[in-house]
Design a protein around this motif. Structure first.
Motif, short mmCIF file in Angstrom:
data_model
loop_
_atom_site.label_atom_id
_atom_site.label_comp_id
_atom_site.label_asym_id
_atom_site.label_seq_id
_atom_site.Cartn_x
_atom_site.Cartn_y
_atom_site.Cartn_z
N ILE A 1 45.69 49.98 41.45
CA ILE A 1 45.77 49.99 39.99
C ILE A 1 47.13 49.52 39.49
CG2 ILE A 1 45.99 51.64 38.09
CD1 ILE A 1 43.50 53.01 39.25
N ALA A 2 48.13 49.80 40.29
CA ALA A 2 49.48 49.42 39.89
C ALA A 2 49.74 47.92 40.00
CB ALA A 2 50.50 50.19 40.74
N VAL A 3 48.89 47.22 40.76
CA VAL A 3 49.07 45.77 40.88
C VAL A 3 48.87 45.13 39.51
CG1 VAL A 3 48.08 43.67 41.88
CG2 VAL A 3 48.36 45.73 43.29
N ASP A 4 49.70 44.18 39.21
CA ASP A 4 49.61 43.53 37.90
C ASP A 4 48.32 42.71 37.82
OD1 ASP A 4 50.34 42.65 35.36
OD2 ASP A 4 51.20 40.80 36.22
N ALA A 5 47.42 43.09 36.92
CA ALA A 5 46.12 42.42 36.78
C ALA A 5 45.61 42.68 35.38
CB ALA A 5 45.12 42.94 37.82
N ASP A 6 44.70 41.83 34.91
CA ASP A 6 44.08 42.06 33.60
C ASP A 6 42.96 43.09 33.70
OD1 ASP A 6 45.53 39.85 32.25
OD2 ASP A 6 44.39 38.63 33.70
N VAL A 7 42.32 43.05 34.85
CA VAL A 7 41.03 43.72 34.97
C VAL A 7 40.95 44.47 36.28
CG1 VAL A 7 38.66 43.09 35.59
CG2 VAL A 7 39.69 42.18 33.49
N VAL A 8 40.37 45.66 36.24
CA VAL A 8 40.04 46.36 37.49
C VAL A 8 38.52 46.55 37.54
CG1 VAL A 8 40.26 48.51 38.80
CG2 VAL A 8 42.26 47.53 37.64
N VAL A 9 37.95 46.14 38.67
CA VAL A 9 36.52 46.34 38.91
C VAL A 9 36.38 47.47 39.89
CG1 VAL A 9 34.44 45.30 39.88
CG2 VAL A 9 35.99 43.91 38.48
N ILE A 10 35.55 48.46 39.56
CA ILE A 10 35.46 49.67 40.39
C ILE A 10 34.04 49.84 40.92
CG2 ILE A 10 35.84 52.18 40.45
CD1 ILE A 10 37.65 51.67 37.91
N ALA A 11 33.91 49.72 42.24
CA ALA A 11 32.60 49.79 42.88
C ALA A 11 32.64 50.76 44.04
CB ALA A 11 32.17 48.38 43.34
N THR A 12 33.06 51.98 43.74
CA THR A 12 33.15 53.04 44.76
C THR A 12 31.91 53.92 44.68
OG1 THR A 12 34.15 54.56 43.20
CG2 THR A 12 35.65 53.08 44.35
#
Lengths: 323, 323, 323, 323
Positions: free
Chosen positions: B54-65
């Protein structure tokens, strides 16, 4: 057998045709044209008064009147010593049918109720396959039944609750209830509503029913007069497979039975389909069963006890709506 | 867009493929093989710890857990300023999702939930036709969805309620609930049971749902892990016609949309059918919608508010069962 | 059995998978990557030269090369004492296959030809039903088979007649010819054309065939590379009924066998349908038959004599075109 | 329009019903019962002699007699100044119809021939889509048409070649020929046989036809009186797509049109299906076209020139058989 037919409309005529191997001694209808036409076709005596018709010497009385008269005439016929084939639902409410149940037992008469769907060939075969255990113990049923009415439908007798006892629930809904009880055994109402979406008037045009049985068995049913494309679909799920009946012929589409059997490796099931693109034989086969029951060769398939249980569920839905 | 993907299983990989036009900067999974494989395919940085991801610089997080982690990770991602695409059901219970609803609003982030069925082409077209009024005001929906599991299915994570939050109700049932809400608007549980018929374990393998809306609208739904032949069928009845979606491709059969339109003379309806024998495009189209929502070009179709409402219904069924 | 596989493309790999219960001792392909991949999967020895492959000690040689090499390699394998499973059409012209027919007889080797369609379950059952007389003496067959090619199809080896021996006629057409001969017995060309409608190049992309047999029996066949929707349909009419096979799985649709039986009263026939929504088992079942033929337990179903007769018809069509 | 109807059998009655908006002035049949019944239904004058019927003052003569009288009566009617709607095939051989072609031209009368299949709604729409170029230039047609006869079929007039002119070829075969010519343009017989497989008698009960047109276009047709399950299937392949018509209503199954359109990426095509589960409107729509042609508002769709070309093909098949 010697028959009297009371009610000379469409269904009365079909019942006469289905009993063609027997002697029709009297036909009865308050409408002079209708009784005259059927009398001519059957060479039977035309009568206007159902009390007079019951008095005619016959083995059997077939009753195909509107719903408000079914129970009353059937009771009088039994008390006159006749075996009776009465159209479903056999009455408008269980209280109307209870005396008929008692009279049938007391007078040892067969009171068969016209749940003719039990005699459709796809349903006959499905029942036999289920009874043979081909799909294992049954889990649940999904039933969908409906049509879209017709121009002026709301002016027909079905829209007068005093005559019909109700709308789509008591009409096609009661066939779904009957078939579900036949496959799953006794069921009680877990949930039911009978809304009116489209047709003006004082009766329901749809019903949604959840009927619960032993071991969490469920019949999940919907019947509709707003089903714009005619539909009959009855799905019976067992532990090891599934039986699906689609269509009833004519505008409901070709009658078809599908057997899916789970394989040991699971995945796609073994699939066999039978189609029945034939003229409707359910009335003839039902009459044969009625005769067999009278002659002690077979039990009546769909009788007054079934009608009573059926109406008990129907009444529970209507009571729920009005409470 | 720059993406981080958390969860590198089958769905995570599909999400990565669906976002192929974008840059995937990090992928995260506790399983080293899984994260390594997806990292290789995407040229992304593999990470073991979702907090780090989550801390990585990105616009979007996709969560498939698995379900038990969805809400927690999504919340942290929103709080870190990411837009989020989280798999349905977005959590196990509404209480888990409520903070995410609040955070999305507070941080003005898009929290899209992976209700990918809304992006199947037959369903997309059905929604457009319904919105255009082609079948008039909607009356009711009937939905049936199911499969027959597979050998050893009861050993998979879905059978651990602490992880999954429940069985077939929260699995395929929640897709039926979501689609029903999309077409009919807000719905509440009128009746629901989630029995276990076949699969050993502590979760339901079937659910029967009656969801009620305004003006007596009804969604009459059944989902099943004992549907031995894979089935998806979604019927939407309107005052003037009917839309039916059958199949979802693959073992569910060719995806097909049927439009029945009542004619002025009633009787058999006008009938048009579209088939979609194409590879599944729903993940790609869903991602496009997510990007459009982030860029303010379109509303998110299926978001965290939908997930919350969905889980409220799910919880009501489970509460009923345990009361 | 100990096998050598010559040709390590898609079909060679399928043949290897279908013989998984046996020992694959050598695999051969001029392409190093292809032979290495299959060698790795099968733990077999990779070879570049088919002459060397034939010399390897084995019971069986499977030949899955382009058409121009089939007959030559098969002949050498038989002469080396191997039983042979060679892909259809076994050669480009009957003259190429005639020496193989003679060699098989002389060396008493089984030369099975890969007419795998005979092993599709719907076709297997249709043949058994026809042989049992369930539809009476056979009258005619209608066969339709086709696909729509793919982007760049015209650049594949099938479009080089020196390699392929022809286009759609020798490709899917020869399957229709083979199945027709299997059901109807010997057939001769009554009419045939093999036009090119769409695909650029020097081979036919369609063929229309009228094959005549004893007692006016007819096989009325069409195969097409311009069948935009994949299609396999094979209808076998008998004096008392009809057998229809539709689909071959995958993009050809679910494989399905329909039995129509004329009833004494004529009118709509009795109808039974079997569906086979399973993975393709034809290669495995064909290999089992090959082994059974080698071990003297069963005749080879589809052998080099069938290939010779098949190519005789193919050549007659091409001769007609060029005359 | 003022009509005279000659031939009061099933088809004559259908023609009368289809012209209900017009005035029927005379009906004619040698059978007194038949002409009396139709006269009563239409309030027309009943006549026994067709010469007398033609003399009655009317705009139009409809001729629905057995085949041996069609051409003779039609010719006389045209010479009497009437427009004519004559049932297909309009005569038994082209030589019978040639004078009618000449007379129509000379007297400037419309001679429409009852190729009513051109007016089935699925076929109407298919023609419009083909004309719009929706499937590109046409390549070939496959047509299959058949039924299984009925008990005693061999005793009907169709089995007397002096009356009928032939069997299934001239019966349902000529409809396939007509539709093929309509879509593909002029066609000539490339191959044709008309065997007798089942029905005793002097006429063919099957026909297999290969009709060739410009640019290698092919109509690949089969019609059968031994098609135990009623069948109508007409497939039109174009360079860019395909049109398929299945069913004609009733025992032929629901009439249905499928449009497959090849996509730029090839692979599975775009698919749209229209169903026509409605009562047969082809006779009414055909009569409307006839009136429009008389009034100069539209060309006659299916006229005596089409009948002549059609019979030329039929004769070529019969000549081949007898040579």
């Amino acid at each position: 057998m010697r028959l009297t037919i009371i009610g000379c409309g469409l269904i009365g005529s079909k019942r006469a045709a289905a009993a063609a191997a027997h002697e029709i001694v009297a036909v009865c209808d308050p409408d002079p044209d209708r009784r005259a036409r059927l009398a001519q076709q059957t060479a039977a005596r035309p009568l206007a008064d159902w009390r007079e018709a019951i008095a005619v010497d016959a083995d059997v009385v077939v009753i195909a009147t509107p719903h408000d008269q079914l129970a009353q005439i059937a009771l009088a016929a039994v008390e006159a010593g006749r075996h009776v084939l009465v159209e479903k639902p056999a009455g408008r409410r269980p209280a109307e049918v209870a005396p008929l149940v008692a009279a049938a037992r007391q007078h040892k008469r067969i009171v068969k109720v016209g749940f003719n769907h039990r005699f459709h060939p796809a349903i006959v075969r499905a029942k036999a396959l289920a009874d043979e255990g081909r799909i294992g113990p049954l889990l649940f049923i999904r039933g969908r039944y409906g049509h879209g009415g017709r121009i002026g439908y709301e002016k027909e007798w079905r829209f007068e609750p005093e005559i019909s006892g109700g709308g789509e629930l008591i009409d096609q809904g009661s066939h779904l209830i009957d078939l579900s009880r036949w496959f799953l055994g006794e069921l009680t109402l877990a949930y039911g509503v009978a809304p009116t979406y489209f047709w003006p008037g004082r009766v329901d045009d749809n019903c949604f029913l959840a009927l619960a049985g032993a071991e969490k068995r469920m019949a999940w049913l919907h019947a509709s007069w707003t089903e714009w494309k005619n539909l009959f679909a009855f799905e019976i799920m067992g532990r090891d497979g599934k039986l699906t009946i689609d269509g009833l012929g004519g505008s409901y589409g070709v009658e078809r039975l599908t057997l899916h059997r789970m394989l040991p490796q699971m995945g796609p099931p073994e699939t066999t389909i039978w189609e029945y693109p034939f003229p409707d034989c359910s009335f003839a086969d039902e009459f044969d069963n009625f005769v067999a029951a009278i002659e002690g060769r077979a039990p009546a398939i769909g009788d007054v006890n079934d009608a009573y249980a059926n109406l008990t569920i129907v009444q529970a839905v209507y009571d729920r709506a009005s409470s």
